[in-house]
Write a protein that holds these residues in place. Structure first.
Motif, PDB file in Angstrom:
ATOM      1  N   SER A  41       0.851  -1.192  -0.076  1.00 16.00           N
ATOM      2  CA  SER A  41      -0.130   0.031   0.093  1.00 16.00           C
ATOM      3  C   SER A  41       0.688   1.287  -0.067  1.00 16.00           C
ATOM      4  O   SER A  41       0.426   1.984  -0.365  1.00 16.00           O
ATOM      5  N   GLN A  42       2.057   1.183   0.694  1.00 13.13           N
ATOM      6  CA  GLN A  42       2.981   2.306   0.800  1.00 13.13           C
ATOM      7  C   GLN A  42       3.795   2.351  -0.623  1.00 13.13           C
ATOM      8  O   GLN A  42       4.205   3.775  -0.779  1.00 13.13           O
ATOM      9  N   THR A  43       3.830   1.514  -1.279  1.00 14.11           N
ATOM     10  CA  THR A  43       4.863   1.585  -2.430  1.00 14.11           C
ATOM     11  C   THR A  43       3.991   1.734  -3.871  1.00 14.11           C
ATOM     12  O   THR A  43       4.271   2.607  -4.570  1.00 14.11           O
ATOM     13  N   PRO A 106       0.726 -12.300  -0.963  1.00 14.49           N
ATOM     14  CA  PRO A 106       0.217 -12.386   0.506  1.00 14.49           C
ATOM     15  C   PRO A 106      -0.509 -13.689   0.468  1.00 14.49           C
ATOM     16  O   PRO A 106      -1.021 -14.233  -0.554  1.00 14.49           O
ATOM     17  N   GLU A 107      -0.636 -14.381   1.576  1.00 14.18           N
ATOM     18  CA  GLU A 107      -1.214 -15.642   1.801  1.00 14.18           C
ATOM     19  C   GLU A 107      -2.609 -15.698   1.168  1.00 14.18           C
ATOM     20  O   GLU A 107      -3.437 -14.591   1.479  1.00 14.18           O
ATOM     21  N   ASP A 108      -3.036 -16.521   0.838  1.00 18.04           N
ATOM     22  CA  ASP A 108      -4.397 -16.421   0.268  1.00 18.04           C
ATOM     23  C   ASP A 108      -5.643 -16.851   1.276  1.00 18.04           C
ATOM     24  O   ASP A 108      -6.181 -17.953   1.466  1.00 18.04           O
ATOM     25  N   THR A 109      -6.205 -15.376   1.790  1.00 19.16           N
ATOM     26  CA  THR A 109      -7.044 -15.787   2.689  1.00 19.16           C
ATOM     27  C   THR A 109      -8.118 -14.636   1.943  1.00 19.16           C
ATOM     28  O   THR A 109      -7.606 -13.740   1.362  1.00 19.16           O
ATOM     29  N   SER A 110      -9.253 -14.426   2.488  1.00 27.96           N
ATOM     30  CA  SER A 110     -10.379 -13.544   2.104  1.00 27.96           C
ATOM     31  C   SER A 110      -9.804 -12.295   2.225  1.00 27.96           C
ATOM     32  O   SER A 110     -10.053 -11.489   1.390  1.00 27.96           O
ATOM     33  N   LYS A 111      -9.348 -12.031   3.496  1.00 27.38           N
ATOM     34  CA  LYS A 111      -9.108 -10.723   4.035  1.00 27.38           C
ATOM     35  C   LYS A 111      -7.927 -10.108   2.927  1.00 27.38           C
ATOM     36  O   LYS A 111      -8.034  -8.951   2.630  1.00 27.38           O
ATOM     37  N   ASN A 112      -6.884 -11.095   2.973  1.00 26.42           N
ATOM     38  CA  ASN A 112      -5.555 -10.693   2.087  1.00 26.42           C
ATOM     39  C   ASN A 112      -6.177 -10.485   0.650  1.00 26.42           C
ATOM     40  O   ASN A 112      -5.662  -9.393  -0.102  1.00 26.42           O
ATOM     41  N   ALA A 113      -6.999 -11.314  -0.049  1.00 25.30           N
ATOM     42  CA  ALA A 113      -7.298 -11.060  -1.443  1.00 25.30           C
ATOM     43  C   ALA A 113      -8.124  -9.708  -1.652  1.00 25.30           C
ATOM     44  O   ALA A 113      -7.731  -8.995  -2.684  1.00 25.30           O
ATOM     45  N   ALA A 115      -8.013  -6.972   0.203  1.00 27.27           N
ATOM     46  CA  ALA A 115      -7.156  -5.820   0.567  1.00 27.27           C
ATOM     47  C   ALA A 115      -6.056  -5.677  -0.817  1.00 27.27           C
ATOM     48  O   ALA A 115      -5.814  -4.544  -1.262  1.00 27.27           O
ATOM     49  N   PHE A 116      -5.617  -6.751  -1.141  1.00 26.73           N
ATOM     50  CA  PHE A 116      -4.606  -6.694  -2.073  1.00 26.73           C
ATOM     51  C   PHE A 116      -5.026  -6.153  -3.663  1.00 26.73           C
ATOM     52  O   PHE A 116      -4.650  -5.146  -4.151  1.00 26.73           O
ATOM     53  N   ILE A 117      -6.315  -6.576  -3.864  1.00 25.71           N
ATOM     54  CA  ILE A 117      -7.053  -6.487  -5.033  1.00 25.71           C
ATOM     55  C   ILE A 117      -7.411  -4.785  -5.056  1.00 25.71           C
ATOM     56  O   ILE A 117      -7.457  -4.215  -5.799  1.00 25.71           O
TER      57      ILE A 117
END
Length: 414
Positions: A41-43, A106-113, A115-117
């Motif tokens: 997010s910072q990059t 990032p590891e495949d979790t619902s939260k990570n997916a 946030a990443f997208i």
């Protein structure tokens, strides 16, 4: 099954954290993912649409590289993000000029997916060959973001085609289009009611077909080789090296160039102990002319040189066939070099094809290795195997152009 999947993802991360103090790759994997979403997010430039490529490791990067290069050349204003699952891909390609950003996935979790997208805002996404992550795929489908799988290949024994594989089949149904390596894969997808798939071929051929015209001259290797017969061995492991030691003993008129898969000090020390009188590429300048000419073994203790080393070979040997599976055979084949490898190659279409064409040779023990090696020293047999290997690569190039035509026709590129 979804709960078991999530539990598996969680347990995998826990195990890697536990062993990371004792396992260098696990340490890289875990350290690389510390505060990963915050760092991304910072990059990443916010409000910018990106093309997202994901690769499992270095081999998949090289497989998808030709598509990356085409996009970068034809559409230089597009912003590209690469992610890797494995440290062996990220650590080597984290500074590639083919992308604007490179991260661990990032590891495949619902939260990570989610946030990443949210952060990268992908225009479309390309995965290469395999890796099917439930939460990432589901989130992309939910947002109507096109997800393409290039160089896809399937086998009947995979879980997708088992009666109990319903959950994993559901992951495949989130893919927008499959560019398959062979028609068997297209037919298997149709068998589970996936029709958005077509034959494109393997994008690696587009990459490797250019290597003979791009190979780098390596003065140290030329000095070592001179007019000698040379066998180049790529990505070897201990079982391979033990067989090659016997082969070297029985063929003192040949010189061997070993490029092991692992180049950490412990493994290099083991190879030196096994072979005895060897030269190390990293110390080449310290050797006398007499040492260079008399030595039969050169160990290449670095990464990134292998594709150029095959140019110097008369015969090649590819490692991994006594473990989880053989490594890249196409880089040797494109130079027109016959290839020997271990018994575990059934998951690799190109290896199967090369064996059929009598350009690749699978061995299970030293007796078989010696028999193949002796046969390849017959000039006519060597010539025919070499020509078959090179022709095989040349005839199968073109997958990248099929994929690029799709991207442009579907107006996914600016």
């Amino acid at each position: 099954m979804r709960l078991l999947y999530d539990l598996g993802i969680w347990l995998y991360g826990i195990v890697l954290h536990l062993i990371s103090p004792f396992h260098p790759k696990a340490k890289l994997w875990t350290n690389g993912r510390k505060d990963i979403l915050k760092r991304i997010s910072q990059t990443v430039e916010h409000g910018q649409k990106h093309i997202w490529f994901h690769f499992a490791s270095l081999g998949e990067f090289e497989q998808g590289r030709s598509v990356l290069e085409q996009i970068k050349t034809k559409f230089p204003d597009e912003k590209i993000i690469l992610t890797f699952f494995s440290p062996s891909g990220f650590e080597i390609r984290k500074n590639t000029n083919l992308a604007d950003y490179v991260f661990y996935l990032p590891e495949d979790t619902s939260k990570n997916a989610k946030a990443f997208i949210d952060i990268i805002q992908p225009k479309f996404v390309i995965f290469t060959k395999y890796e099917y992550w439930y939460h990432y795929f589901k989130e992309l489908k939910k947002r109507d973001i096109r997800l393409l799988m290039i160089s896809a290949i399937f086998r009947e024994d995979q879980i997708f085609f088992k009666p109990y594989g319903g959950f994993f089949r559901s992951i495949l149904h989130h893919v927008s289009y499959f560019f398959a390596q062979n028609m068997d894969s297209v037919h298997m997808l149709k068998w589970i009611n996936i029709t958005k798939a077509g034959l494109a071929g393997d994008t690696r051929f587009d990459r490797v077909v250019e290597l003979p015209n791009q190979h780098k001259t390596i003065p140290q290797v030329e000095k070592f080789c001179r007019a000698n017969k040379i066998i180049v061995t790529g990505s070897t492991w201990k079982p391979d090296e033990e067989l090659l030691k016997q082969l070297a003993n029985d063929n003192p008129q040949w010189k061997f160039i070993l490029a092991p898969h692992e180049i950490h000090k412990g493994h290099i020390d083991d190879i030196v102990k096994l072979f005895g009188d060897v030269l190390l590429f990293s110390q080449f300048e310290s050797y006398t002319e007499e040492q260079i000419q008399s030595s039969k073994i050169l160990i290449v203790d670095n990464i990134g040189m292998l594709s150029s080393l095959y140019y110097y070979a008369d015969i090649t040997y590819i490692g991994g066939g006594f473990g989880v599976g053989i490594h890249n055979t196409l880089e040797a084949a494109t130079y027109g070099k016959p290839i020997i490898f271990g018994p575990k190659y059934e998951k690799y279409q190109e290896a199967i094809d090369l064996v059929t064409l009598i350009a690749g040779f699978s061995i299970s023990n030293y007796e078989e290795l010696k028999q193949v090696f002796d046969s390849l020293q017959e000039e006519q047999f060597l010539k025919e195997a070499s020509e078959s290997a090179k022709k095989y690569v040349q005839q199968r190039a073109g997958a990248t152009q099929i994929i690029m035509k799709y991207l442009e026709t579907e107006r996914l590129l600016n």
